[in-house]
Design a protein around this motif. Structure first.
Motif, mmCIF file in Angstrom:
data_model
loop_
_atom_site.group_PDB
_atom_site.id
_atom_site.type_symbol
_atom_site.label_atom_id
_atom_site.label_comp_id
_atom_site.label_asym_id
_atom_site.label_seq_id
_atom_site.Cartn_x
_atom_site.Cartn_y
_atom_site.Cartn_z
ATOM 1 N N HIS A 35 46.677 -42.704 13.470
ATOM 2 C CA HIS A 35 47.982 -42.294 12.949
ATOM 3 C C HIS A 35 48.436 -41.001 13.601
ATOM 4 O O HIS A 35 47.621 -40.229 14.121
ATOM 5 C CB HIS A 35 47.916 -42.123 11.431
ATOM 6 N N LYS A 36 49.740 -40.745 13.552
ATOM 7 C CA LYS A 36 50.301 -39.569 14.221
ATOM 8 C C LYS A 36 49.765 -38.251 13.660
ATOM 9 O O LYS A 36 49.776 -37.243 14.340
ATOM 10 C CB LYS A 36 51.821 -39.582 14.167
ATOM 11 N N ASN A 37 49.246 -38.264 12.438
ATOM 12 C CA ASN A 37 48.674 -37.050 11.854
ATOM 13 C C ASN A 37 47.195 -36.865 12.217
ATOM 14 O O ASN A 37 46.545 -35.941 11.737
ATOM 15 C CB ASN A 37 48.854 -37.051 10.338
ATOM 16 N N GLY A 38 46.645 -37.779 13.040
ATOM 17 C CA GLY A 38 45.262 -37.677 13.473
ATOM 18 C C GLY A 38 44.276 -38.453 12.626
ATOM 19 O O GLY A 38 43.099 -38.547 12.960
ATOM 20 N N GLN A 39 44.752 -39.028 11.532
ATOM 21 C CA GLN A 39 43.878 -39.829 10.671
ATOM 22 C C GLN A 39 43.556 -41.146 11.366
ATOM 23 O O GLN A 39 44.409 -41.738 12.023
ATOM 24 C CB GLN A 39 44.563 -40.108 9.342
ATOM 25 N N ILE A 40 42.333 -41.605 11.208
ATOM 26 C CA ILE A 40 41.914 -42.874 11.791
ATOM 27 C C ILE A 40 41.627 -43.855 10.666
ATOM 28 O O ILE A 40 40.850 -43.562 9.752
ATOM 29 C CB ILE A 40 40.671 -42.701 12.683
ATOM 30 N N GLU A 41 42.284 -44.994 10.743
ATOM 31 C CA GLU A 41 42.081 -46.073 9.774
ATOM 32 C C GLU A 41 41.226 -47.126 10.476
ATOM 33 O O GLU A 41 41.696 -47.809 11.381
ATOM 34 C CB GLU A 41 43.448 -46.638 9.388
ATOM 35 N N TRP A 42 39.974 -47.227 10.075
ATOM 36 C CA TRP A 42 39.042 -48.134 10.731
ATOM 37 C C TRP A 42 39.315 -49.578 10.333
ATOM 38 O O TRP A 42 39.688 -49.859 9.200
ATOM 39 C CB TRP A 42 37.603 -47.767 10.392
ATOM 40 N N ALA A 43 39.072 -50.485 11.253
ATOM 41 C CA ALA A 43 39.228 -51.918 10.983
ATOM 42 C C ALA A 43 37.929 -52.425 10.351
ATOM 43 O O ALA A 43 37.393 -51.796 9.440
ATOM 44 C CB ALA A 43 39.572 -52.670 12.260
ATOM 45 N N ALA A 44 37.392 -53.503 10.845
ATOM 46 C CA ALA A 44 36.228 -54.152 10.239
ATOM 47 C C ALA A 44 34.974 -53.289 10.272
ATOM 48 O O ALA A 44 34.224 -53.233 9.302
ATOM 49 C CB ALA A 44 35.963 -55.484 10.942
ATOM 50 N N MET A 45 34.719 -52.615 11.380
ATOM 51 C CA MET A 45 33.477 -51.856 11.554
ATOM 52 C C MET A 45 33.760 -50.362 11.402
ATOM 53 O O MET A 45 34.569 -49.810 12.133
ATOM 54 C CB MET A 45 32.892 -52.143 12.934
ATOM 55 N N THR A 46 33.096 -49.720 10.450
ATOM 56 C CA THR A 46 33.231 -48.282 10.239
ATOM 57 C C THR A 46 31.998 -47.582 10.800
ATOM 58 O O THR A 46 30.880 -48.030 10.557
ATOM 59 C CB THR A 46 33.343 -47.971 8.735
ATOM 60 N N PRO A 47 32.190 -46.495 11.552
ATOM 61 C CA PRO A 47 31.027 -45.777 12.089
ATOM 62 C C PRO A 47 30.170 -45.191 10.969
ATOM 63 O O PRO A 47 30.685 -44.888 9.889
ATOM 64 C CB PRO A 47 31.646 -44.652 12.915
ATOM 65 N N PRO A 48 28.885 -45.015 11.233
ATOM 66 C CA PRO A 48 28.016 -44.358 10.248
ATOM 67 C C PRO A 48 28.536 -42.954 9.943
ATOM 68 O O PRO A 48 29.060 -42.276 10.827
ATOM 69 C CB PRO A 48 26.656 -44.285 10.946
ATOM 70 N N LYS A 49 28.414 -42.529 8.707
ATOM 71 C CA LYS A 49 28.945 -41.228 8.272
ATOM 72 C C LYS A 49 28.434 -40.072 9.128
ATOM 73 O O LYS A 49 29.173 -39.146 9.421
ATOM 74 C CB LYS A 49 28.606 -40.968 6.799
ATOM 75 N N GLU A 50 27.172 -40.125 9.548
ATOM 76 C CA GLU A 50 26.612 -39.012 10.325
ATOM 77 C C GLU A 50 27.184 -38.936 11.742
ATOM 78 O O GLU A 50 27.067 -37.905 12.398
ATOM 79 C CB GLU A 50 25.082 -39.069 10.371
ATOM 80 N N GLU A 51 27.815 -40.001 12.218
ATOM 81 C CA GLU A 51 28.409 -39.998 13.561
ATOM 82 C C GLU A 51 29.935 -39.997 13.532
ATOM 83 O O GLU A 51 30.572 -39.804 14.557
ATOM 84 C CB GLU A 51 27.926 -41.216 14.345
ATOM 85 N N GLU A 52 30.522 -40.176 12.367
ATOM 86 C CA GLU A 52 31.975 -40.305 12.270
ATOM 87 C C GLU A 52 32.711 -39.054 12.739
ATOM 88 O O GLU A 52 33.715 -39.142 13.444
ATOM 89 C CB GLU A 52 32.387 -40.651 10.836
ATOM 90 N N THR A 53 32.219 -37.875 12.403
ATOM 91 C CA THR A 53 32.864 -36.634 12.822
ATOM 92 C C THR A 53 32.854 -36.498 14.339
ATOM 93 O O THR A 53 33.868 -36.127 14.942
ATOM 94 C CB THR A 53 32.169 -35.420 12.178
ATOM 95 N N GLU A 54 31.742 -36.808 14.966
ATOM 96 C CA GLU A 54 31.633 -36.743 16.422
ATOM 97 C C GLU A 54 32.599 -37.729 17.078
ATOM 98 O O GLU A 54 33.292 -37.389 18.034
ATOM 99 C CB GLU A 54 30.200 -37.054 16.856
ATOM 100 N N ILE A 55 32.664 -38.942 16.562
ATOM 101 C CA ILE A 55 33.550 -39.963 17.111
ATOM 102 C C ILE A 55 35.001 -39.547 16.955
ATOM 103 O O ILE A 55 35.794 -39.641 17.897
ATOM 104 C CB ILE A 55 33.290 -41.330 16.432
ATOM 105 N N GLN A 56 35.381 -39.061 15.776
ATOM 106 C CA GLN A 56 36.759 -38.627 15.553
ATOM 107 C C GLN A 56 37.147 -37.500 16.502
ATOM 108 O O GLN A 56 38.248 -37.485 17.034
ATOM 109 C CB GLN A 56 36.951 -38.196 14.109
ATOM 110 N N SER A 57 36.247 -36.568 16.723
ATOM 111 C CA SER A 57 36.512 -35.457 17.635
ATOM 112 C C SER A 57 36.771 -35.966 19.056
ATOM 113 O O SER A 57 37.713 -35.518 19.722
ATOM 114 C CB SER A 57 35.333 -34.486 17.622
#
Length: 69
Positions: A35-57
């Motif tokens: 989204h334009k505000n930087g939020q990511i809406e995941w589809a079927a597969m969501t990254p593991p919580k411990e890696e989500e911050t790294e992926i978003q960055s």
């Protein structure tokens, strides 16, 4: 590290309100909506919580380089 990163606008001929993204991270395919505000809406597969911050960055960096530059 993110590989095979792809993005495309949700609406043709417009850079907003968001983009459909897809990529691989550690051999697993992920996709969603950036989204334009930087939020990511995941589809079927969501990254593991411990890696989500790294992926978003990494995604934010890629989007800044490709879309806003």
């Amino acid at each position: 590290m993110i590989t095979h990163f792809q993005y495309k606008p949700l609406i043709k001929q417009a850079s907003l309100p968001g983009w459909r993204i897809s990529f691989y991270f550690r051999g697993i395919h992920y996709d969603g909506i950036y989204h334009k505000n930087g939020q990511i809406e995941w589809a079927a597969m969501t990254p593991p919580k411990e890696e989500e911050t790294e992926i978003q960055s990494q995604i934010h960096e890629l989007m800044l380089f490709h879309v806003y530059d």
